[in-house]
Design a protein around this motif. Structure first.
Motif, short mmCIF file in Angstrom:
data_model
loop_
_atom_site.label_atom_id
_atom_site.label_comp_id
_atom_site.label_asym_id
_atom_site.label_seq_id
_atom_site.Cartn_x
_atom_site.Cartn_y
_atom_site.Cartn_z
N ARG A 13 0.84 -1.21 0.00
CA ARG A 13 0.00 0.00 0.00
C ARG A 13 0.87 1.25 0.00
O ARG A 13 0.55 2.23 -0.67
CB ARG A 13 -0.95 -0.02 1.20
CG ARG A 13 -2.09 -1.01 0.98
CD ARG A 13 -3.10 -1.06 2.11
NE ARG A 13 -4.18 -1.99 1.75
CZ ARG A 13 -4.98 -2.59 2.63
NH1 ARG A 13 -4.84 -2.35 3.92
NH2 ARG A 13 -5.92 -3.40 2.21
N ALA A 14 1.96 1.20 0.75
CA ALA A 14 2.84 2.38 0.78
C ALA A 14 3.44 2.62 -0.59
O ALA A 14 3.53 3.77 -1.05
CB ALA A 14 3.94 2.17 1.83
N ALA A 15 3.82 1.54 -1.27
CA ALA A 15 4.42 1.71 -2.60
C ALA A 15 3.39 2.22 -3.60
O ALA A 15 3.69 3.06 -4.45
CB ALA A 15 5.02 0.39 -3.06
N ALA A 16 2.16 1.73 -3.50
CA ALA A 16 1.12 2.22 -4.41
C ALA A 16 0.92 3.72 -4.20
O ALA A 16 0.75 4.48 -5.17
CB ALA A 16 -0.19 1.46 -4.17
N ALA A 17 0.99 4.13 -2.94
CA ALA A 17 0.81 5.55 -2.65
C ALA A 17 2.00 6.37 -3.13
O ALA A 17 1.88 7.58 -3.34
CB ALA A 17 0.59 5.75 -1.15
N ALA A 18 3.14 5.72 -3.31
CA ALA A 18 4.35 6.44 -3.71
C ALA A 18 4.49 6.57 -5.23
O ALA A 18 5.43 7.20 -5.71
CB ALA A 18 5.57 5.72 -3.13
N ILE A 19 3.60 5.96 -5.96
CA ILE A 19 3.66 6.11 -7.43
C ILE A 19 3.36 7.56 -7.77
O ILE A 19 2.43 8.17 -7.24
CB ILE A 19 2.64 5.16 -8.10
CG1 ILE A 19 3.06 3.70 -7.87
CG2 ILE A 19 2.52 5.47 -9.60
CD1 ILE A 19 2.02 2.68 -8.30
#
Lengths: 155, 290, 760
Positions: free
Chosen positions: C109-115
């Protein structure tokens, strides 16, 4: 941080994050998946477990706060006489459909019936406000409780 | 993030005195855990105070003093007795059983939600809150403590340690009414608490009216209270009280209800609340309930 | 001794109450990692920047996928109008733009938010009437390139996603000679299925095939959709079902499954699990569509309806899903269950920049019956006639011919329904006892039992128990865990506890049309009955030699094969099954079943994709409500249902369906606001503001089953589960309108509207 608590009669020591929820500890760390996550905001009650006998939404209950306390989940309530009576009555009365809310209902009801052996239907409808069932419309759940109450009071 | 579990009040105050500005106090957690999960707060320290027995319990000698860790469930079951029915009623509407058994009155106060259920009921009972730091202690009226949407005057080094209520006299009735769309599990669209004291002839000699969810924080309406005092709850005085409330409040449109609806329910709620107060004070007509 | 109509414990009951049952969200694979989606934050816009570099560098991340990593394919249940990830444009809030796989859910989830995502907002098409106006922007400028999934194309164009029009002769003439014309407009919001288990999926790419674990109502549909999105043949996808925490139609089409599959492929076959947060689930769920329904009736001097017009505009959302199929339901419901002369029906489904809508129990019917039944009350009031008497005067009877030419041989059952309600709640008494702020509403409906195909294998174990292999799913209704189980037990004369029905697996069991449209007990029950009959025949043939009797003199009952009328001459099923191993081989039977569509007139309408309603059932509901004059809240005091069920197979299951459906209907009528803002985004986004009915919000439904066994159904069964959701909005709206003396023509009825009406 480390946290020690009693779950279903057994001491458990787990490594937790300070902001973690009790639900996370139960489901992810201890793989006690009988307790369900429905909303993660304390609205649906699917995650209800007993902490020192009181029904709490484990999705918004601090894991750290659980340290030193006694937790009962649906798996443990299967070994509890009242819990087992309720479970059997749910099946017998048609109180289970999809069943996803059922562990939470069982937990709340064990607490309610431990405190009051013969609650009225109105009492129960109030006490169950924090447990949502999308399938049954509640009537057969209330039937299951009534059957449990009369069975227990009859013996 | 770090969790500090306070094992004594002094311990908690010590933490607050050093790192209070980085601390989030955690009691039952029913608000804080949600705010953490949503990323609305990200404190460096979670200060868990819920095991401090000195913040629990009720003392009644003259005034009634309750610890901030008293739970909604305790209140809902009537811990404070018949004279504080509005507080019991308000606590009984905070979420479901699962929220009530862990949610605390202190948490409800310090979270300072505009829709906090117990606040109007505490306000009509002249609640005062005591705040302690390792250096000092102060006691202020609740209405001066909660000052805005999720805003209090609590200093970073302070902890709420007590709530004090003035025990009402004879011929007093109080009530909390909540507007929501379901039988429970509602964030108040409007919450209204009222406490009325009557002369033996049925004249109102003291009135307290407080509301939630009609402005940035729960509030009393002094003009509405004044409109009821000296009369016998005649329609005109209720109307005058309603007009006064409607002048005082600043409701918003939000996902739960429109400002227009919040205004629309007020007159009927006031009438119903006044009738219930009167009845509970022993001065109402026998068919006033409901 | 029969088990049909008996109360039996559901076969999955104990595992559910004890927490042992493994739901989709509980399922885990060895070495499993987690996925998350980046979803569009806006309902309409152009992607101007999409950079995954930072996300790829986040801790624990294995893969970040966008449209560039997915096959260039279009998918869809009825129309292939959807791609896996947004390409250049986003069309609804929540639309997937990228997918991430990482070691933990939090990391994913953190990586998705970092896109790094930038979207230039574009005007959103939201309003249904406006969507069809010439100046509305097109949701899909490339609509012409979309291809139907099967069969010929259907009427559509621009923002019109589908259309069904029936224009019989005589309508305009009747309106021209009408004594009076009565018109109404009704507006219905969406409704979220709000099953308590959020959607999830585990995907595994192995041996060049995709295996997907999911808790799903329709595994074969998932197989098809994944194969379309990933551009592989259907047999390259295996779908394994798990216990479902509720679906109500929302788990009939694929959701997270293709992303789980593609991510697993990207991480070289590690199992990848995705699970929705509640808000993700709510804002992306194919909810019941919102709709505007306009009704006009021409009435003659005697009060007869001599013609009608119905126009419905329904919200398709940004992609079509199952919706075009359902547009013709308006034709089947336009008159409700009352004669109304020639009727022009115009049903339009429109694309909007909102979450795609889909199936929810009682598809389309809830708001159509609301409109028709409110309109009936309006007509009766205009004529000064009692509304019950007016309904009975125009009620369908046996042999009624419908607008599509379908003939209802048994529509007279409706009158029995009204009589059952009258016996329990006499209309005249209800009227006489009326108090201020109390109101009564009544209404009736007919509905189909979904006819889609199903199949089952019944195999006899050597211990005398049987397994049923089927891709049917028990979404909680009990249709498999009680209904099909009872049918097989009855046929084989064994206890229901000796019938084991495995969870679905598309590699193992044949096609099944999914748990939808009340079909499972009837269709899969019938297929299983046929399969069980084959087992019975084989058992008799094997036993005949051993018992020295002709096969036709044998019967299978009470766990034995025995010679009819000769006590003591019998063998246990286990003995026969073991013997078979050495003579004819293992005993099993197969059965398949599908209900043909009843005859209809193909020329009656354009866009007639669901041409007629097979296996009709009949429904009469009555509600008594009380309005709180202080708050405008409505409380349902009493609720009665009379319903044709064919034959009750499981009393607990039947009542549970009725009680549960009525509760969902009460929520739809009163509590469950699901509003869309002008920006195309939902306003209610959690279970706090999206209010599901609680135990304190619903009365105990008084239920009167009507039984007219269907000769084609297993032991006479017809569908049960959907029908009871059709009428609560209608009868509650009628009751509230009765209580206040003003019309309430919107779903839901809010306290705001009620209080405004009281005070005006």
């Amino acid at each position: 941080m480390e946290m020690t608590f009693t779950v279903n009669g057994t001491q458990a020591k787990v490594e937790i994050d300070p902001a973690e929820t009790l639900l996370g500890v139960l489901r992810e760390r201890l793989r006690l998946t009988g307790t369900k996550e429905g909303c993660n905001e304390g609205e649906c009650g699917a995650c209800t477990v007993l902490v020192d006998g009181l029904p709490v939404d484990s999705c918004i209950y601090s894991a750290a706060a659980t340290g030193g306390r006694r937790v009962e989940t649906v798996e443990g309530l299967t070994l509890d006489e009242l819990g087992r009576d309720l479970q059997a009555a749910f099946v017998a009365a048609g109180g289970v459909q999809c069943g996803f809310c059922t562990p939470g209902f069982i937990a709340t009801l064990v607490s309610v019936l431990r405190e009051n052996e013969a609650p009225s239907e109105d009492d129960l409808r109030t006490a169950l406000a924090g447990n949502i069932c999308r399938c049954t419309g509640y009537s057969q759940i209330l039937d299951a409780v009534a059957a449990t109450v009369s069975r227990r009071n009859g013996r | 993030m770090e969790l500090r579990a306070a094992d004594s009040l002094d311990d908690a105050l010590e933490v607050l005195s050093h790192r209070g500005d980085q601390c989030q106090v955690l009691a039952g957690g029913t608000d804080v855990m949600i705010q953490l999960a949503r990323g609305e707060i990200a404190p460096a320290v979670l200060l868990h105070v819920e095991k401090l027995d000195e913040l629990r319990g009720v003392e009644a000698n003259g005034d009634t003093r309750l610890g901030p860790l008293v739970t909604h469930r305790d209140l809902a079951k009537g811990l404070l007795g018949e004279r504080f029915r509005s507080i019991a009623e308000s606590a009984a509407t905070v979420g479901g059983l699962q929220t009530q058994v862990v949610g605390t009155v202190g948490g409800n106060i310090c979270n300072a939600s505009p829709a906090a259920d117990t606040l109007p009921a505490l306000l009509v009972h002249d609640a005062q809150v005591t705040l302690r730091s390792s250096a000092a202690s102060r006691t202020v009226p609740l209405q001066d403590f909660v000052v805005g949407r999720r805003a209090t005057t609590r200093g970073p080094d302070e902890l709420l340690t007590a709530i004090t209520l003035v025990t009402p006299g004879e011929r007093t009735g109080d009530v909390y009414l909540k507007v929501g769309r379901r039988s429970a599990m509602e964030v108040a669209i409007v919450g209204l608490a009222m406490r009325l004291a009557f002369d033996p002839d049925g004249t109102v000699n003291d009135a307290r009216i407080a509301l939630a969810s009609v402005g940035p924080c729960p509030m009393r309406s002094a003009d509405a209270e004044a409109a009821l005092v000296g009369g016998g709850l005649e329609p005109d005085s209720i109307d005058a009280a309603a007009d006064a409330v409607l002048r005082d409040i600043t409701p918003m449109d939000d996902v739960r209800g429109s400002a227009a609806y919040r205004r629309r329910v007020i007159p009927g709620l006031l009438r119903k609340a006044a009738d219930l107060c009167s009845q509970r004070a022993g001065t109402g007509s026998p068919d006033g309930e409901g | 001794m029969t088990v049909i109509g008996e109360r039996i414990p559901r076969s999955d009951g104990q595992s559910k109450v004890s927490g042992e049952a493994i739901y989709g969200v509980d399922y885990a694979e060895p070495g499993m990692i987690w996925g998350a989606l980046l979803r569009s934050p806006v309902s309409s816009g152009r992607i101007t920047r999409l950079d995954t570099t930072a996300a790829m560098a986040m801790p624990g991340v294995h893969a970040v996928l966008t449209a560039a990593d997915a096959p260039d394919a279009y998918a869809g249940w009825v129309l292939r109008d959807q791609r896996l990830f947004a390409v250049d444009r986003v069309h609804f809030e929540g639309q997937p733009i990228a997918a991430v796989a990482a070691d933990t859910l939090a990391q994913a989830r953190a990586a998705a938010a970092a896109i790094d995502l930038e979207i230039e907002p574009l005007p959103a098409v939201v309003d249904l009437d406006h969507a069809l106006s010439p100046d509305a922007p097109l949701v899909h400028p490339d609509w012409e390139s979309f291809v139907p999934t099967a069969g010929p194309d259907f009427p559509r164009g621009g923002n019109l996603a589908a259309e069904s029009i029936s224009d019989p002769p005589g309508v305009d003439e009747a309106f021209a000679r009408a004594h009076r014309v009565i018109s109404d407009e009704f507006v219905a919001q969406r409704q979220y299925q709000a099953y308590i288990e959020p959607k999830s999926a585990v995907g595994i790419f192995r041996d060049g095939r995709y295996t997907i674990h999911t808790a799903h109502q329709f595994p074969y549909n998932v197989r098809d959709r994944v194969s379309q999105f990933l551009n592989v043949r259907p047999s390259a996808v295996r779908v394994v079902g798990h216990t479902i925490g509720g679906g109500f139609g929302a788990k009939l089409d694929a959701s997270l499954e293709p992303y789980a599959a593609l991510l697993s492929r990207a991480v070289r076959g590690l199992a990848v699990k995705l699970v929705n947060t509640r808000t993700e689930d709510l804002i992306t769920c194919p909810s019941r569509e919102g709709a505007i329904t306009r009704l006009r009736s021409a009435v003659d001097a005697e009060g007869n309806i001599i013609a009608r017009e119905l126009e419905v505009i329904a919200d398709n959302g940004a992609y079509s899903g199952e919706m075009p199929w359902l547009a013709s339901i308006a034709l089947h419901c336009a008159r409700g269950v009352y004669r109304a002369g020639p009727t022009r029906v115009v049903a339009r489904l429109v694309y909007t920049n909102t979450t795609p809508t889909g199936a929810f129990r009682g598809v389309n019917g809830t708001y159509l019956y609301h409109a028709v039944e409110r309109h009936m009350d309006h007509i009766a009031a205009e004529l000064g006639v009692d509304r019950l008497e007016y309904r009975l005067r125009h009620l369908f009877t046996d042999g009624e011919e419908l607008l599509n030419g379908q003939v209802l041989d048994d529509a007279g059952i409706l009158r029995q329904g009204f009589e059952a309600i009258e016996a329990a709640a006499p209309w005249a008494e209800l009227q006489a006892e009326k108090r201020p702020y109390r109101g009564i509403g009544i209404g009736a409906a007919w509905w189909l039992t979904n006819p889609s195909a199903g199949t089952a294998v019944v195999k006899m174990h050597e211990d005398g128990t049987v397994a049923v292999v089927t891709a049917a799913t028990d979404n909680g209704s009990g249709a498999v865990s009680m209904g099909v189980t009872q049918v097989v037990a009855e046929r084989l004369g064994i206890p229901p506890a000796d019938v084991h029905i495995a969870l679905p697996d598309t590699d193992v069991a044949g096609f099944d049309g999914g748990s939808q449209g009340s079909r499972t007990t009837r269709i899969v029950g019938k297929a299983s009955q046929i399969a069980a009959d084959e087992v019975v025949e084989k058992l008799k043939n094997v036993a005949a030699g051993l018992l020295e009797a002709a096969a036709e003199d044998l019967e299978v009952a009470e766990g034995t094969v025995r010679v009819k009328g000769v006590p003591g001459k019998s063998m246990t099923l286990a003995e026969v099954a073991v013997t078979a191993m050495n003579t004819v081989g293992p005993i099993q039977g197969t059965g398949s079943f599908v209900t043909p569509f009843p005859d209809f007139n193909p020329g009656c309408a354009t866009g007639l994709m669901l041409p007629s309603f097979p296996t009709p059932t009949y429904h009469v509901h009555l509600a008594e409500v009380e309005v709180d004059p202080v708050t405008g809240n409505v409380r349902v005091l009493r609720y009665l249902v009379a319903q044709e069920v064919g034959r009750v197979i499981s009393p607990d299951g039947t009542y549970g369906q009725v009680m549960g459906a009525v509760t969902q209907g009460i929520g739809y009528a009163l509590h469950e606001s699901l509003r869309i803002g002008e920006d195309g985004r939902y306003r209610e986004r959690t279970l706090e503001s999206y209010r599901l009915p609680l135990a304190g919000d619903v009365p105990r439904v008084e239920f009167f089953p009507l039984e007219h066994p269907d000769p084609d159904g297993p032991f006479g069964a017809k569908g049960v589960g959907e029908g009871p959701v059709l009428l609560p909005a209608a009868v509650i709206a009628n009751a509230v309108s009765d209580a206040i003396g003003k019309p309430f023509n919107q779903i839901p009825i809010t306290p705001e509207e009620v209080l405004a009406a009281i005070q005006s």
